[in-house]
Design an enzyme around this catalytic site. Structure first.
Site, PDB file in Angstrom:
ATOM      1  N   GLN A   1       0.823  -1.220   0.000  1.00  0.00           N
ATOM      2  CA  GLN A   1       0.000   0.000   0.000  1.00  0.00           C
ATOM      3  C   GLN A   1       0.855   1.267   0.000  1.00  0.00           C
ATOM      4  O   GLN A   1       1.782   1.389   0.806  1.00  0.00           O
ATOM      5  CB  GLN A   1      -0.927   0.035   1.219  1.00  0.00           C
ATOM      6  CG  GLN A   1      -1.912   1.188   1.126  1.00  0.00           C
ATOM      7  CD  GLN A   1      -2.779   1.353   2.357  1.00  0.00           C
ATOM      8  OE1 GLN A   1      -2.315   1.797   3.399  1.00  0.00           O
ATOM      9  NE2 GLN A   1      -4.046   1.006   2.247  1.00  0.00           N
TER      10      GLN A   1
ATOM     11  N   CYS B   1      -6.663   7.199   4.878  1.00  0.00           N
ATOM     12  CA  CYS B   1      -5.982   7.581   6.125  1.00  0.00           C
ATOM     13  C   CYS B   1      -6.491   8.937   6.632  1.00  0.00           C
ATOM     14  O   CYS B   1      -6.497   9.925   5.890  1.00  0.00           O
ATOM     15  CB  CYS B   1      -4.477   7.646   5.886  1.00  0.00           C
ATOM     16  SG  CYS B   1      -3.610   8.145   7.376  1.00  0.00           S
TER      17      CYS B   1
ATOM     18  N   LYS C   1      -8.033   1.536  -1.532  1.00  0.00           N
ATOM     19  CA  LYS C   1      -8.769   1.376  -0.268  1.00  0.00           C
ATOM     20  C   LYS C   1      -9.299   2.751   0.125  1.00  0.00           C
ATOM     21  O   LYS C   1      -8.528   3.695   0.296  1.00  0.00           O
ATOM     22  CB  LYS C   1      -7.855   0.813   0.819  1.00  0.00           C
ATOM     23  CG  LYS C   1      -8.537   0.632   2.167  1.00  0.00           C
ATOM     24  CD  LYS C   1      -7.695  -0.253   3.074  1.00  0.00           C
ATOM     25  CE  LYS C   1      -8.314  -0.464   4.441  1.00  0.00           C
ATOM     26  NZ  LYS C   1      -8.143   0.681   5.336  1.00  0.00           N
TER      27      LYS C   1
ATOM     28  N   ASN D   1     -15.046  -3.785   4.489  1.00  0.00           N
ATOM     29  CA  ASN D   1     -14.185  -3.634   5.673  1.00  0.00           C
ATOM     30  C   ASN D   1     -14.867  -2.754   6.714  1.00  0.00           C
ATOM     31  O   ASN D   1     -15.502  -1.754   6.384  1.00  0.00           O
ATOM     32  CB  ASN D   1     -12.842  -3.013   5.239  1.00  0.00           C
ATOM     33  CG  ASN D   1     -11.955  -2.609   6.405  1.00  0.00           C
ATOM     34  OD1 ASN D   1     -11.536  -1.455   6.492  1.00  0.00           O
ATOM     35  ND2 ASN D   1     -11.666  -3.523   7.302  1.00  0.00           N
TER      36      ASN D   1
ATOM     37  N   GLY E   1      -9.180  -6.047  10.346  1.00  0.00           N
ATOM     38  CA  GLY E   1      -8.070  -5.328  10.946  1.00  0.00           C
ATOM     39  C   GLY E   1      -7.969  -5.584  12.433  1.00  0.00           C
ATOM     40  O   GLY E   1      -7.338  -6.543  12.896  1.00  0.00           O
ATOM     41  N   ARG E   2      -8.637  -4.741  13.220  1.00  0.00           N
ATOM     42  CA  ARG E   2      -8.421  -4.755  14.672  1.00  0.00           C
ATOM     43  C   ARG E   2      -8.716  -6.096  15.306  1.00  0.00           C
ATOM     44  O   ARG E   2      -8.056  -6.490  16.272  1.00  0.00           O
ATOM     45  CB  ARG E   2      -9.279  -3.652  15.319  1.00  0.00           C
ATOM     46  CG  ARG E   2      -8.772  -2.244  14.996  1.00  0.00           C
ATOM     47  CD  ARG E   2      -9.819  -1.205  15.279  1.00  0.00           C
ATOM     48  NE  ARG E   2     -11.004  -1.427  14.473  1.00  0.00           N
ATOM     49  CZ  ARG E   2     -12.185  -0.884  14.692  1.00  0.00           C
ATOM     50  NH1 ARG E   2     -12.352  -0.083  15.718  1.00  0.00           N
ATOM     51  NH2 ARG E   2     -13.210  -1.134  13.904  1.00  0.00           N
TER      52      ARG E   2
HETATM   53  C1  FMN Z   1      -3.765   1.224  14.358  1.00  0.00           C
HETATM   54  C2  FMN Z   1      -4.382   1.292  12.988  1.00  0.00           C
HETATM   55  C3  FMN Z   1      -3.569   1.537  11.895  1.00  0.00           C
HETATM   56  C4  FMN Z   1      -4.123   1.610  10.603  1.00  0.00           C
HETATM   57  N1  FMN Z   1      -3.288   1.804   9.533  1.00  0.00           N
HETATM   58  C5  FMN Z   1      -3.811   1.809   8.264  1.00  0.00           C
HETATM   59  C6  FMN Z   1      -2.962   1.923   7.119  1.00  0.00           C
HETATM   60  O1  FMN Z   1      -1.736   2.011   7.199  1.00  0.00           O
HETATM   61  N2  FMN Z   1      -3.575   1.933   5.892  1.00  0.00           N
HETATM   62  C7  FMN Z   1      -4.943   1.819   5.735  1.00  0.00           C
HETATM   63  O2  FMN Z   1      -5.438   1.819   4.607  1.00  0.00           O
HETATM   64  N3  FMN Z   1      -5.742   1.682   6.807  1.00  0.00           N
HETATM   65  C8  FMN Z   1      -5.217   1.649   8.052  1.00  0.00           C
HETATM   66  N4  FMN Z   1      -6.042   1.468   9.129  1.00  0.00           N
HETATM   67  C9  FMN Z   1      -7.474   1.176   8.908  1.00  0.00           C
HETATM   68  C10 FMN Z   1      -7.686  -0.344   8.839  1.00  0.00           C
HETATM   69  O3  FMN Z   1      -7.008  -0.914   7.742  1.00  0.00           O
HETATM   70  C11 FMN Z   1      -9.181  -0.694   8.720  1.00  0.00           C
HETATM   71  O4  FMN Z   1      -9.690  -0.064   7.576  1.00  0.00           O
HETATM   72  C12 FMN Z   1      -9.970  -0.246   9.938  1.00  0.00           C
HETATM   73  O5  FMN Z   1      -9.307  -0.622  11.138  1.00  0.00           O
HETATM   74  C13 FMN Z   1     -11.389  -0.858   9.941  1.00  0.00           C
HETATM   75  O6  FMN Z   1     -11.323  -2.249   9.929  1.00  0.00           O
HETATM   76  P1  FMN Z   1     -11.551  -3.136  11.272  1.00  0.00           P
HETATM   77  O7  FMN Z   1     -12.882  -2.729  11.847  1.00  0.00           O
HETATM   78  O8  FMN Z   1     -11.536  -4.557  10.785  1.00  0.00           O
HETATM   79  O9  FMN Z   1     -10.416  -2.808  12.200  1.00  0.00           O
HETATM   80  C14 FMN Z   1      -5.521   1.433  10.420  1.00  0.00           C
HETATM   81  C15 FMN Z   1      -6.334   1.200  11.537  1.00  0.00           C
HETATM   82  C16 FMN Z   1      -5.784   1.129  12.803  1.00  0.00           C
HETATM   83  C17 FMN Z   1      -6.684   0.850  13.986  1.00  0.00           C
END
Ligand code: FMN
Length: 369
Positions: A99, A129, A168, A230, A254-255
Protein backbone atom coordinates in the site's frame (compact mmCIF):
# COMPACT_ATOMS: atom_id res chain seq x y z
CA UNK A 1 2.58 -21.23 -7.31
CA UNK A 2 4.87 -18.18 -7.48
CA UNK A 3 8.58 -18.80 -7.21
CA UNK A 4 10.75 -16.11 -5.64
CA UNK A 5 14.13 -14.45 -6.13
CA UNK A 6 16.19 -11.84 -4.37
CA UNK A 7 15.82 -8.49 -6.04
CA UNK A 8 17.81 -5.35 -5.43
CA UNK A 9 15.77 -2.19 -5.83
CA UNK A 10 17.38 1.22 -5.90
CA UNK A 11 15.92 3.94 -3.77
CA UNK A 12 17.75 7.12 -4.69
CA UNK A 13 21.40 6.47 -3.85
CA UNK A 14 20.68 3.44 -1.69
CA UNK A 15 19.97 -0.09 -2.78
CA UNK A 16 17.81 -2.52 -0.89
CA UNK A 17 17.64 -6.31 -1.08
CA UNK A 18 14.11 -7.63 -1.09
CA UNK A 19 12.72 -11.07 -1.80
CA UNK A 20 10.47 -10.66 -4.84
CA UNK A 21 8.08 -13.02 -6.55
CA UNK A 22 9.11 -13.89 -10.10
CA UNK A 23 5.59 -14.33 -11.38
CA UNK A 24 3.26 -11.33 -11.54
CA UNK A 25 -0.08 -11.26 -9.79
CA UNK A 26 -3.14 -12.01 -11.92
CA UNK A 27 -4.33 -9.06 -13.94
CA UNK A 28 -7.85 -9.84 -15.07
CA UNK A 29 -10.89 -8.20 -13.48
CA UNK A 30 -14.21 -9.64 -12.32
CA UNK A 31 -14.91 -12.05 -9.53
CA UNK A 32 -14.41 -15.41 -11.18
CA UNK A 33 -10.85 -16.12 -12.17
CA UNK A 34 -10.03 -12.47 -11.43
CA UNK A 35 -7.77 -10.89 -8.85
CA UNK A 36 -9.94 -12.09 -5.98
CA UNK A 37 -10.74 -15.60 -7.18
CA UNK A 38 -8.75 -17.24 -4.37
CA UNK A 39 -9.21 -14.54 -1.74
CA UNK A 40 -11.98 -14.55 0.85
CA UNK A 41 -10.43 -12.86 3.86
CA UNK A 42 -7.73 -10.22 3.81
CA UNK A 43 -5.57 -8.89 6.65
CA UNK A 44 -6.04 -5.10 6.74
CA UNK A 45 -3.14 -2.67 6.71
CA UNK A 46 -2.57 -1.50 10.29
CA UNK A 47 0.18 1.07 10.59
CA UNK A 48 2.64 0.09 13.34
CA UNK A 49 1.14 -3.40 13.66
CA UNK A 50 1.04 -5.33 10.40
CA UNK A 51 4.80 -5.64 10.04
CA UNK A 52 6.42 -8.64 8.37
CA UNK A 53 6.09 -10.74 11.54
CA UNK A 54 2.40 -10.10 12.03
CA UNK A 55 1.60 -10.56 8.34
CA UNK A 56 3.37 -13.92 8.25
CA UNK A 57 1.56 -15.12 11.35
CA UNK A 58 -1.85 -14.17 9.91
CA UNK A 59 -1.05 -15.65 6.49
CA UNK A 60 0.01 -18.89 8.20
CA UNK A 61 -3.28 -18.89 10.14
CA UNK A 62 -5.44 -18.62 7.04
CA UNK A 63 -5.55 -14.99 5.86
CA UNK A 64 -5.67 -15.24 2.07
CA UNK A 65 -3.77 -11.99 1.53
CA UNK A 66 -2.12 -9.32 3.67
CA UNK A 67 -1.83 -5.62 2.91
CA UNK A 68 1.28 -3.82 4.15
CA UNK A 69 0.94 -0.77 6.33
CA UNK A 70 0.97 2.35 4.18
CA UNK A 71 4.26 3.29 2.52
CA UNK A 72 5.03 6.93 1.75
CA UNK A 73 5.35 7.38 -2.00
CA UNK A 74 7.46 10.49 -1.42
CA UNK A 75 9.71 8.67 1.03
CA UNK A 76 10.16 5.79 -1.36
CA UNK A 77 10.93 7.92 -4.38
CA UNK A 78 13.07 10.43 -2.51
CA UNK A 79 14.92 7.69 -0.65
CA UNK A 80 13.99 8.75 2.85
CA UNK A 81 15.89 6.67 5.40
CA UNK A 82 12.61 6.31 7.27
CA UNK A 83 10.66 4.14 4.87
CA UNK A 84 10.27 1.72 7.73
CA UNK A 85 7.22 0.00 6.25
CA UNK A 86 9.22 -1.84 3.60
CA UNK A 87 11.66 -3.31 6.10
CA UNK A 88 11.61 -7.09 6.00
CA UNK A 89 9.46 -7.17 2.89
CA UNK A 90 9.54 -10.71 1.56
CA UNK A 91 7.18 -11.72 -1.19
CA UNK A 92 7.59 -15.33 -0.07
CA UNK A 93 5.52 -14.44 3.04
CA UNK A 94 2.43 -15.19 0.97
CA UNK A 95 0.10 -13.09 -1.17
CA UNK A 96 0.93 -9.48 -0.38
CA UNK A 97 -0.51 -6.17 -1.44
CA UNK A 98 1.79 -3.17 -1.06
CA UNK A 99 0.00 0.00 0.00
CA UNK A 100 1.24 3.48 -0.91
CA UNK A 101 -0.05 6.93 -0.04
CA UNK A 102 0.50 10.40 -1.43
CA UNK A 103 -1.19 13.17 -3.38
CA UNK A 104 1.14 13.69 -6.32
CA UNK A 105 0.14 11.49 -9.28
CA UNK A 106 3.66 11.41 -10.72
CA UNK A 107 5.32 10.42 -7.47
CA UNK A 108 2.61 7.86 -6.76
CA UNK A 109 3.26 6.47 -10.26
CA UNK A 110 7.00 6.29 -9.65
CA UNK A 111 6.51 4.58 -6.30
CA UNK A 112 4.15 2.06 -7.92
CA UNK A 113 6.71 1.35 -10.64
CA UNK A 114 9.42 0.67 -8.04
CA UNK A 115 7.25 -1.58 -5.90
CA UNK A 116 5.56 -3.45 -8.72
CA UNK A 117 9.04 -4.70 -9.65
CA UNK A 118 8.69 -6.91 -6.58
CA UNK A 119 5.65 -8.59 -8.17
CA UNK A 120 3.12 -8.20 -5.32
CA UNK A 121 -0.49 -9.27 -5.90
CA UNK A 122 -1.55 -5.61 -5.86
CA UNK A 123 -0.28 -2.10 -5.50
CA UNK A 124 -2.89 -0.64 -3.15
CA UNK A 125 -3.69 3.08 -3.00
CA UNK A 126 -4.50 4.56 0.38
CA UNK A 127 -7.47 6.93 0.11
CA UNK A 128 -8.63 6.43 3.68
CA UNK A 129 -5.98 7.58 6.13
CA UNK A 130 -7.43 10.27 8.45
CA UNK A 131 -4.14 11.21 10.15
CA UNK A 132 -3.68 14.99 10.20
CA UNK A 133 -0.10 15.14 8.96
CA UNK A 134 -1.14 13.10 5.90
CA UNK A 135 -4.44 14.81 5.07
CA UNK A 136 -2.80 18.22 5.54
CA UNK A 137 -0.64 17.31 2.56
CA UNK A 138 -3.81 16.28 0.66
CA UNK A 139 -2.99 12.57 0.96
CA UNK A 140 -5.00 9.65 2.38
CA UNK A 141 -8.71 10.39 2.82
CA UNK A 142 -8.22 14.04 1.67
CA UNK A 143 -8.00 12.78 -1.93
CA UNK A 144 -11.68 11.78 -1.63
CA UNK A 145 -12.61 15.49 -1.62
CA UNK A 146 -11.19 15.96 -5.11
CA UNK A 147 -12.49 13.46 -7.67
CA UNK A 148 -10.39 14.98 -10.44
CA UNK A 149 -7.18 14.38 -8.45
CA UNK A 150 -8.42 10.95 -7.39
CA UNK A 151 -8.86 9.98 -11.05
CA UNK A 152 -5.45 11.35 -12.02
CA UNK A 153 -3.63 9.48 -9.25
CA UNK A 154 -5.37 6.22 -10.16
CA UNK A 155 -4.72 6.58 -13.90
CA UNK A 156 -1.07 7.38 -13.38
CA UNK A 157 -0.49 4.46 -11.02
CA UNK A 158 -2.35 2.04 -13.28
CA UNK A 159 -0.15 3.21 -16.17
CA UNK A 160 3.10 2.81 -14.24
CA UNK A 161 2.34 -0.34 -12.28
CA UNK A 162 3.23 -3.73 -13.70
CA UNK A 163 0.73 -5.49 -11.41
CA UNK A 164 -2.99 -4.92 -10.69
CA UNK A 165 -3.84 -1.78 -8.74
CA UNK A 166 -6.41 -1.65 -5.95
CA UNK A 167 -7.71 1.28 -3.90
CA UNK A 168 -8.77 1.38 -0.27
CA UNK A 169 -11.26 4.13 0.52
CA UNK A 170 -13.26 5.40 3.42
CA UNK A 171 -16.90 5.98 2.50
CA UNK A 172 -16.31 9.72 2.17
CA UNK A 173 -14.59 12.72 3.69
CA UNK A 174 -17.40 14.36 5.62
CA UNK A 175 -20.99 13.11 5.52
CA UNK A 176 -20.99 9.73 3.81
CA UNK A 177 -23.81 9.23 1.31
CA UNK A 178 -24.54 6.43 -1.11
CA UNK A 179 -24.34 8.93 -4.00
CA UNK A 180 -21.00 10.30 -2.83
CA UNK A 181 -19.38 6.93 -2.32
CA UNK A 182 -20.68 5.67 -5.67
CA UNK A 183 -19.10 8.68 -7.43
CA UNK A 184 -15.81 7.95 -5.71
CA UNK A 185 -15.95 4.27 -6.63
CA UNK A 186 -16.88 4.94 -10.27
CA UNK A 187 -14.03 7.44 -10.60
CA UNK A 188 -11.64 4.77 -9.36
CA UNK A 189 -13.07 2.07 -11.62
CA UNK A 190 -13.05 4.37 -14.69
CA UNK A 191 -9.36 5.03 -14.07
CA UNK A 192 -8.58 1.33 -14.57
CA UNK A 193 -8.21 0.18 -10.94
CA UNK A 194 -8.90 -3.57 -10.53
CA UNK A 195 -10.42 -3.72 -7.04
CA UNK A 196 -11.83 -1.44 -4.33
CA UNK A 197 -11.79 -1.95 -0.57
CA UNK A 198 -14.40 0.08 1.30
CA UNK A 199 -13.85 0.91 4.97
CA UNK A 200 -17.44 1.93 5.59
CA UNK A 201 -16.82 5.06 7.66
CA UNK A 202 -16.22 8.64 6.56
CA UNK A 203 -12.99 10.35 7.52
CA UNK A 204 -14.94 12.63 9.88
CA UNK A 205 -16.19 9.56 11.79
CA UNK A 206 -12.69 8.28 12.64
CA UNK A 207 -13.65 5.09 14.55
CA UNK A 208 -16.52 6.65 16.51
CA UNK A 209 -19.59 5.18 14.80
CA UNK A 210 -20.26 1.66 13.63
CA UNK A 211 -19.28 1.08 10.02
CA UNK A 212 -22.28 1.55 7.70
CA UNK A 213 -22.22 -1.61 5.61
CA UNK A 214 -24.98 -0.31 3.31
CA UNK A 215 -22.34 1.97 1.80
CA UNK A 216 -20.30 -1.12 0.86
CA UNK A 217 -23.43 -2.41 -0.88
CA UNK A 218 -23.81 0.95 -2.65
CA UNK A 219 -20.28 0.56 -4.05
CA UNK A 220 -20.86 -3.07 -4.98
CA UNK A 221 -23.99 -2.02 -6.92
CA UNK A 222 -22.15 0.84 -8.63
CA UNK A 223 -19.06 -0.91 -10.04
CA UNK A 224 -18.25 -4.16 -11.78
CA UNK A 225 -14.74 -4.65 -10.33
CA UNK A 226 -14.42 -6.75 -7.14
CA UNK A 227 -15.27 -5.03 -3.86
CA UNK A 228 -13.76 -5.89 -0.48
CA UNK A 229 -15.88 -4.96 2.54
CA UNK A 230 -14.19 -3.63 5.67
CA UNK A 231 -15.21 -2.39 9.09
CA UNK A 232 -16.17 -4.10 12.36
CA UNK A 233 -15.91 -7.75 11.28
CA UNK A 234 -14.98 -9.68 14.41
CA UNK A 235 -15.62 -13.34 13.58
CA UNK A 236 -17.64 -15.75 11.43
CA UNK A 237 -21.03 -14.23 12.29
CA UNK A 238 -20.15 -10.72 11.24
CA UNK A 239 -18.24 -12.11 8.24
CA UNK A 240 -21.37 -13.86 6.98
CA UNK A 241 -23.57 -10.85 7.85
CA UNK A 242 -21.35 -8.47 5.90
CA UNK A 243 -21.23 -10.82 2.90
CA UNK A 244 -25.01 -11.25 2.91
CA UNK A 245 -25.83 -7.58 3.46
CA UNK A 246 -23.40 -6.13 0.92
CA UNK A 247 -22.66 -8.86 -1.64
CA UNK A 248 -18.97 -7.97 -1.29
CA UNK A 249 -16.47 -10.33 -2.91
CA UNK A 250 -14.12 -10.59 0.07
CA UNK A 251 -13.84 -9.26 3.60
CA UNK A 252 -10.94 -7.37 5.19
CA UNK A 253 -10.21 -7.69 8.91
CA UNK A 254 -8.07 -5.33 10.95
CA UNK A 255 -8.42 -4.76 14.67
CA UNK A 256 -10.06 -8.10 15.41
CA UNK A 257 -6.90 -9.89 14.25
CA UNK A 258 -4.63 -8.09 16.70
CA UNK A 259 -3.70 -10.70 19.31
CA UNK A 260 -6.10 -13.12 17.63
CA UNK A 261 -4.62 -14.30 14.32
CA UNK A 262 -6.73 -17.46 14.75
CA UNK A 263 -9.72 -15.41 13.54
CA UNK A 264 -8.70 -16.31 9.99
CA UNK A 265 -8.74 -20.07 10.73
CA UNK A 266 -12.07 -19.69 12.50
CA UNK A 267 -13.67 -17.94 9.52
CA UNK A 268 -12.13 -20.34 6.99
CA UNK A 269 -13.49 -23.29 8.99
CA UNK A 270 -16.96 -21.72 9.12
CA UNK A 271 -16.93 -21.00 5.39
CA UNK A 272 -15.81 -24.54 4.56
CA UNK A 273 -18.26 -26.05 7.06
CA UNK A 274 -15.44 -27.61 9.12
CA UNK A 275 -15.33 -27.95 12.91
CA UNK A 276 -13.22 -25.36 14.65
CA UNK A 277 -11.49 -25.74 17.99
CA UNK A 278 -10.47 -22.41 19.53
CA UNK A 279 -6.84 -22.14 20.61
CA UNK A 280 -6.04 -23.39 24.10
CA UNK A 281 -4.33 -21.20 26.70
CA UNK A 282 -1.04 -22.83 25.74
CA UNK A 283 -1.52 -22.08 22.06
CA UNK A 284 -2.36 -18.45 22.82
CA UNK A 285 0.74 -18.09 25.00
CA UNK A 286 2.86 -19.88 22.36
CA UNK A 287 1.37 -17.51 19.78
CA UNK A 288 2.40 -14.51 21.84
CA UNK A 289 5.93 -15.86 22.33
CA UNK A 290 6.22 -16.83 18.68
CA UNK A 291 5.32 -13.29 17.75
CA UNK A 292 7.87 -11.78 20.11
CA UNK A 293 10.61 -14.23 19.03
CA UNK A 294 10.13 -13.26 15.39
CA UNK A 295 10.15 -9.62 16.34
CA UNK A 296 13.43 -10.12 18.24
CA UNK A 297 14.86 -12.02 15.25
CA UNK A 298 14.05 -8.99 13.11
CA UNK A 299 14.96 -6.14 15.46
CA UNK A 300 17.10 -7.66 18.24
CA UNK A 301 16.74 -7.07 21.99
CA UNK A 302 15.30 -5.01 23.53
CA UNK A 303 13.68 -3.29 20.50
CA UNK A 304 11.97 -6.43 19.26
CA UNK A 305 10.33 -6.92 22.66
CA UNK A 306 9.41 -3.30 23.20
CA UNK A 307 7.85 -2.98 19.75
CA UNK A 308 5.75 -6.12 20.35
CA UNK A 309 4.25 -4.82 23.64
CA UNK A 310 1.02 -3.62 22.10
CA UNK A 311 0.54 -6.98 20.44
CA UNK A 312 1.37 -8.83 23.68
CA UNK A 313 -1.41 -6.93 25.44
CA UNK A 314 -3.83 -7.91 22.72
CA UNK A 315 -2.95 -11.62 23.07
CA UNK A 316 -3.40 -11.40 26.84
CA UNK A 317 -6.91 -9.94 26.55
CA UNK A 318 -8.20 -13.44 25.83
CA UNK A 319 -6.41 -15.07 28.77
CA UNK A 320 -7.23 -15.18 32.52
CA UNK A 321 -5.57 -12.88 35.09
CA UNK A 322 -4.50 -10.72 32.17
CA UNK A 323 -3.95 -7.52 34.14
CA UNK A 324 -1.52 -9.13 36.58
CA UNK A 325 0.62 -10.84 33.95
CA UNK A 326 0.53 -7.78 31.69
CA UNK A 327 2.12 -5.58 34.30
CA UNK A 328 4.85 -8.21 34.83
CA UNK A 329 5.79 -8.69 31.19
CA UNK A 330 5.64 -5.03 30.23
CA UNK A 331 8.89 -4.52 32.12
CA UNK A 332 10.69 -7.45 30.41
CA UNK A 333 13.37 -6.40 27.96
CA UNK A 334 14.99 -9.82 27.47
CA UNK A 335 13.43 -12.75 25.68
CA UNK A 336 14.72 -15.15 28.36
CA UNK A 337 12.93 -13.21 31.13
CA UNK A 338 9.75 -12.99 29.13
CA UNK A 339 9.76 -16.73 28.37
CA UNK A 340 10.36 -17.64 32.04
CA UNK A 341 7.58 -15.31 33.19
CA UNK A 342 5.14 -16.64 30.62
CA UNK A 343 6.05 -20.28 31.48
CA UNK A 344 5.22 -19.65 35.14
CA UNK A 345 1.98 -17.92 34.20
CA UNK A 346 0.98 -20.75 31.87
CA UNK A 347 1.60 -23.38 34.56
CA UNK A 348 -0.56 -21.37 36.96
CA UNK A 349 -3.51 -20.89 34.59
CA UNK A 350 -3.37 -24.51 33.42
CA UNK A 351 -3.50 -25.72 37.02
CA UNK A 352 -6.42 -23.42 37.78
CA UNK A 353 -8.14 -24.52 34.61
CA UNK A 354 -7.62 -28.23 35.41
CA UNK A 355 -9.24 -27.80 38.80
CA UNK A 356 -12.13 -25.93 37.28
CA UNK A 357 -14.88 -28.14 35.94
CA UNK A 358 -15.85 -25.40 33.47
CA UNK A 359 -12.34 -25.24 32.07
CA UNK A 360 -11.79 -24.06 28.53
CA UNK A 361 -10.88 -26.80 26.00
CA UNK A 362 -7.68 -28.59 26.90
CA UNK A 363 -4.18 -28.01 25.77
CA UNK A 364 -3.18 -29.72 22.56
CA UNK A 365 0.49 -29.27 23.36
CA UNK A 366 0.94 -27.87 19.89
CA UNK A 367 3.94 -25.65 19.36
CA UNK A 368 3.42 -22.80 16.93
CA UNK A 369 7.01 -22.01 16.11
C1 FMN B 1 -3.76 1.22 14.36
C2 FMN B 1 -4.38 1.29 12.99
C3 FMN B 1 -3.57 1.54 11.90
C4 FMN B 1 -4.12 1.61 10.60
N1 FMN B 1 -3.29 1.80 9.53
C5 FMN B 1 -3.81 1.81 8.26
C6 FMN B 1 -2.96 1.92 7.12
O1 FMN B 1 -1.74 2.01 7.20
N2 FMN B 1 -3.58 1.93 5.89
C7 FMN B 1 -4.94 1.82 5.74
O2 FMN B 1 -5.44 1.82 4.61
N3 FMN B 1 -5.74 1.68 6.81
C8 FMN B 1 -5.22 1.65 8.05
N4 FMN B 1 -6.04 1.47 9.13
C9 FMN B 1 -7.47 1.18 8.91
C10 FMN B 1 -7.69 -0.34 8.84
O3 FMN B 1 -7.01 -0.91 7.74
C11 FMN B 1 -9.18 -0.69 8.72
O4 FMN B 1 -9.69 -0.06 7.58
C12 FMN B 1 -9.97 -0.25 9.94
O5 FMN B 1 -9.31 -0.62 11.14
C13 FMN B 1 -11.39 -0.86 9.94
O6 FMN B 1 -11.32 -2.25 9.93
P1 FMN B 1 -11.55 -3.14 11.27
O7 FMN B 1 -12.88 -2.73 11.85
O8 FMN B 1 -11.54 -4.56 10.78
O9 FMN B 1 -10.42 -2.81 12.20
C14 FMN B 1 -5.52 1.43 10.42
C15 FMN B 1 -6.33 1.20 11.54
C16 FMN B 1 -5.78 1.13 12.80
C17 FMN B 1 -6.68 0.85 13.99
Amino acid sequence: MDSTKHTRIRLGGRSLDIVAATAPGPVSGGTSGGPLSDIRVVLAPLCGITDAVFRKICLDRGADMAVTEMISSEGLVRNSPHVRSIRGLDMAEGPLSLQIFGADPEIMGEAAAILSGLRPRFIDLNFGCPVRKIVNKNGGSAVLKNLELLGRICRRVVKESGVPVSAKIRSGWDKPTAVGVKDIARTIEDAGVSMITVHARAKSQAFSAMADWMLIKAVKDAVSIPVVGNGDVTGPNSYFEMKAMTGCDAVMIGRAAIGNPWIFEEIAAAVDGRDYTPPSFRERVEGLLCHVRSSVRDCGEPLGIVSARRIMSAYLKRLPNAREIRSKIMTCTRLGDLTTTMDGYLRQIEQESASNTHAVAGDTGMSLC
